[in-house]
Design a protein around this motif. Structure first.
Motif, mmCIF file in Angstrom:
data_model
loop_
_atom_site.group_PDB
_atom_site.id
_atom_site.type_symbol
_atom_site.label_atom_id
_atom_site.label_comp_id
_atom_site.label_asym_id
_atom_site.label_seq_id
_atom_site.Cartn_x
_atom_site.Cartn_y
_atom_site.Cartn_z
ATOM 1 N N UNK A 11 0.831 -1.189 0.000
ATOM 2 C CA UNK A 11 0.000 0.000 0.000
ATOM 3 C C UNK A 11 0.875 1.254 0.000
ATOM 4 N N UNK A 12 0.406 2.287 -0.688
ATOM 5 C CA UNK A 12 1.168 3.536 -0.729
ATOM 6 C C UNK A 12 0.208 4.708 -0.860
ATOM 7 N N UNK A 13 0.726 5.910 -0.598
ATOM 8 C CA UNK A 13 -0.050 7.131 -0.779
ATOM 9 C C UNK A 13 0.580 7.993 -1.854
ATOM 10 N N UNK A 14 -0.169 8.952 -2.400
ATOM 11 C CA UNK A 14 0.343 9.797 -3.489
ATOM 12 C C UNK A 14 1.246 10.907 -2.957
ATOM 13 N N UNK A 15 2.288 10.509 -2.241
ATOM 14 C CA UNK A 15 3.140 11.479 -1.555
ATOM 15 C C UNK A 15 4.596 11.304 -1.978
ATOM 16 N N UNK A 16 5.340 12.379 -1.888
ATOM 17 C CA UNK A 16 6.742 12.386 -2.301
ATOM 18 C C UNK A 16 7.569 11.381 -1.512
ATOM 19 N N UNK A 17 7.145 11.070 -0.301
ATOM 20 C CA UNK A 17 7.899 10.142 0.546
ATOM 21 C C UNK A 17 7.958 8.736 -0.041
ATOM 22 N N UNK A 18 7.113 8.458 -1.029
ATOM 23 C CA UNK A 18 7.146 7.157 -1.680
ATOM 24 C C UNK A 18 8.183 7.065 -2.786
ATOM 25 N N UNK A 19 9.051 8.069 -2.878
ATOM 26 C CA UNK A 19 10.007 8.115 -3.971
ATOM 27 C C UNK A 19 10.862 6.875 -4.112
ATOM 28 N N UNK B 126 -3.011 1.961 -4.170
ATOM 29 C CA UNK B 126 -3.018 3.336 -3.671
ATOM 30 C C UNK B 126 -4.095 3.568 -2.607
ATOM 31 N N UNK B 127 -3.696 4.328 -1.571
ATOM 32 C CA UNK B 127 -4.610 4.820 -0.547
ATOM 33 C C UNK B 127 -4.329 6.313 -0.373
ATOM 34 N N UNK B 128 -5.362 7.139 -0.466
ATOM 35 C CA UNK B 128 -5.147 8.582 -0.374
ATOM 36 C C UNK B 128 -4.738 9.029 1.020
ATOM 37 N N UNK C 69 -8.734 22.694 20.266
ATOM 38 C CA UNK C 69 -9.998 22.024 20.574
ATOM 39 C C UNK C 69 -11.209 22.920 20.390
ATOM 40 N N UNK C 70 -11.022 24.221 20.574
ATOM 41 C CA UNK C 70 -12.193 25.103 20.597
ATOM 42 C C UNK C 70 -12.112 26.322 19.683
ATOM 43 N N UNK C 71 -10.926 26.667 19.219
ATOM 44 C CA UNK C 71 -10.788 27.927 18.492
ATOM 45 C C UNK C 71 -10.950 27.809 16.982
ATOM 46 N N UNK C 72 -10.963 26.572 16.452
ATOM 47 C CA UNK C 72 -11.156 26.395 15.015
ATOM 48 C C UNK C 72 -12.188 25.298 14.775
ATOM 49 N N UNK C 73 -12.734 25.277 13.560
ATOM 50 C CA UNK C 73 -13.656 24.213 13.157
ATOM 51 C C UNK C 73 -12.891 23.210 12.304
ATOM 52 N N UNK C 74 -12.853 21.960 12.750
ATOM 53 C CA UNK C 74 -12.114 20.935 12.026
ATOM 54 C C UNK C 74 -12.985 20.315 10.943
ATOM 55 N N UNK C 75 -12.461 20.261 9.728
ATOM 56 C CA UNK C 75 -13.105 19.577 8.609
ATOM 57 C C UNK C 75 -12.287 18.314 8.354
ATOM 58 N N UNK C 76 -12.900 17.137 8.511
ATOM 59 C CA UNK C 76 -12.128 15.891 8.517
ATOM 60 C C UNK C 76 -12.661 14.853 7.529
ATOM 61 N N UNK C 77 -11.918 13.751 7.442
ATOM 62 C CA UNK C 77 -12.262 12.598 6.608
ATOM 63 C C UNK C 77 -12.346 12.956 5.130
ATOM 64 N N UNK C 78 -11.365 13.718 4.674
ATOM 65 C CA UNK C 78 -11.276 14.129 3.276
ATOM 66 C C UNK C 78 -9.859 13.834 2.790
ATOM 67 N N UNK C 79 -9.740 13.234 1.629
ATOM 68 C CA UNK C 79 -8.429 12.903 1.077
ATOM 69 C C UNK C 79 -7.612 14.172 0.839
ATOM 70 N N UNK C 80 -6.309 14.062 1.009
ATOM 71 C CA UNK C 80 -5.455 15.245 0.892
ATOM 72 C C UNK C 80 -5.550 15.955 -0.467
ATOM 73 N N UNK C 81 -5.602 15.238 -1.589
ATOM 74 C CA UNK C 81 -5.763 15.957 -2.861
ATOM 75 C C UNK C 81 -7.045 16.793 -2.897
ATOM 76 N N UNK C 82 -8.096 16.287 -2.264
ATOM 77 C CA UNK C 82 -9.353 17.041 -2.223
ATOM 78 C C UNK C 82 -9.254 18.227 -1.265
ATOM 79 N N UNK C 83 -8.518 18.063 -0.174
ATOM 80 C CA UNK C 83 -8.296 19.191 0.737
ATOM 81 C C UNK C 83 -7.555 20.319 0.018
ATOM 82 N N UNK C 84 -6.609 19.947 -0.820
ATOM 83 C CA UNK C 84 -5.875 20.950 -1.590
ATOM 84 C C UNK C 84 -6.837 21.739 -2.487
ATOM 85 N N UNK C 85 -7.740 21.031 -3.147
ATOM 86 C CA UNK C 85 -8.721 21.703 -4.010
ATOM 87 C C UNK C 85 -9.650 22.599 -3.195
ATOM 88 N N UNK C 86 -10.080 22.095 -2.036
ATOM 89 C CA UNK C 86 -10.967 22.885 -1.177
ATOM 90 C C UNK C 86 -10.288 24.154 -0.690
#
Length: 273
Positions: free
Chosen positions: A31-39, A61-63, A166-183
């Motif tokens: 298993x691998x992710x779409x990250x530079x560390x997999x070079x 692949x796993x995002x 814990x309280x000062x920001x709103x966490x948006x979670x369970x989204x693949x990193x490529x999609x977070x980049x687009x968001x």
């Protein structure tokens, strides 16, 4: 862990050209992710180093690395990279048959694994340093999963800015990193912690701006590790040794290209695929 990798690199350099594996090829599903560390992995496969060691590597692949845990436990993978985060530790504590056997990425000085970015709009509005992140109060911060390594990094930099994660920001979670980049580019989130290659891509395309790299946020932290199923390691230790010899040859070339990319165009081409 670092001593093991350094020793293994030396051993692989000596043995890579000399070992002739006599057994039939062993299949290892990785298993691998779409990250530079997999070079190192991509280079070793592309240049036929696994084949030389009589190992057939099948990539899946796993995002997000944490998503590979169920596949490992179900026996659908032999090896994967996993974040050094709660899901790995909790799985092992509960008896999951997983063994950490090598480093996959850490925040070595000058080589941060991840980067924390804000939207281009917020950057243009004046958020340019860690201290400026105090202005993220009440904003949306995206990460792949709660308790992930990216969640940890993001929380650490918010603490440095004087915010309560814990309280000062709103966490948006369970989204693949490529999609977070687009968001981030679309203004659906205000900040995020991404793998370094995605953060650089986002910055180059005016989707966001990097505030700090991982080695500035959590210096020296272990970010991810290579993990193998315990029964496979016990039954196929020789195959895993041959896998690592090939993999570490790829790592050597990856590190060389990282220091002087113009000198290694072939490696740059592989990494650009």
């Amino acid at each position: 862990m670092k001593r093991f990798i350094n020793l293994a690199l030396v051993v692989s350099g000596v043995l890579f050209g000399a070992i002739q594996a006599a057994a039939a090829k062993d299949m290892i599903r990785v298993g691998y992710g779409p990250f530079l560390s997999g070079g190192g992995l991509f280079i070793a496969k592309e240049k036929g180093y696994f084949d030389k060691m009589d190992v057939t590597v099948e990539l899946r692949r796993f995002d997000d690395g944490s998503l590979a845990v169920p596949a490992m436990i179900a026996g659908e993978l032999e090896v994967t990279n996993l974040p050094a985060a709660a899901n790995l530790f909790n799985s092992v504590a509960k008896g999951a048959p997983l063994v950490v056997f090598a480093d996959w990425g850490n925040n070595r000085a000058g080589f941060g694994y991840t980067a924390f970015s804000v939207s281009q709009k917020l950057h243009d509005d004046g958020i340019k340093t860690i201290a400026d992140l105090v202005k993220l109060k009440g904003k949306k911060v995206g990460v792949g999963a709660l308790d992930s390594i990216n969640h940890y990094n993001a929380a650490q930099i918010l603490l440095k800015a004087g915010l309560n994660p814990s309280s000062d920001v709103e966490w948006i979670t369970n989204i693949a990193q490529p999609d977070l980049m687009k968001m981030l580019g679309q203004g659906q989130i205000d900040a995020t912690d991404l793998s370094f290659n995605l953060a650089v891509f986002a910055q180059a395309n005016k989707m966001g701006s990097i505030i700090a790299n991982g080695d500035q946020i959590a210096p020296g932290a272990q970010i991810a590790a290579f993990v193998v199923r315990k029964n496979f390691l016990n039954e196929k230790r020789d195959a895993m040794l041959r896998f690592m010899i090939a993999y570490l040859q790829g790592i050597k070339e990856f590190n060389a290209a990282a220091k002087d990319p113009d000198k290694y165009p072939e490696i740059v081409t592989i990494m650009a695929k």
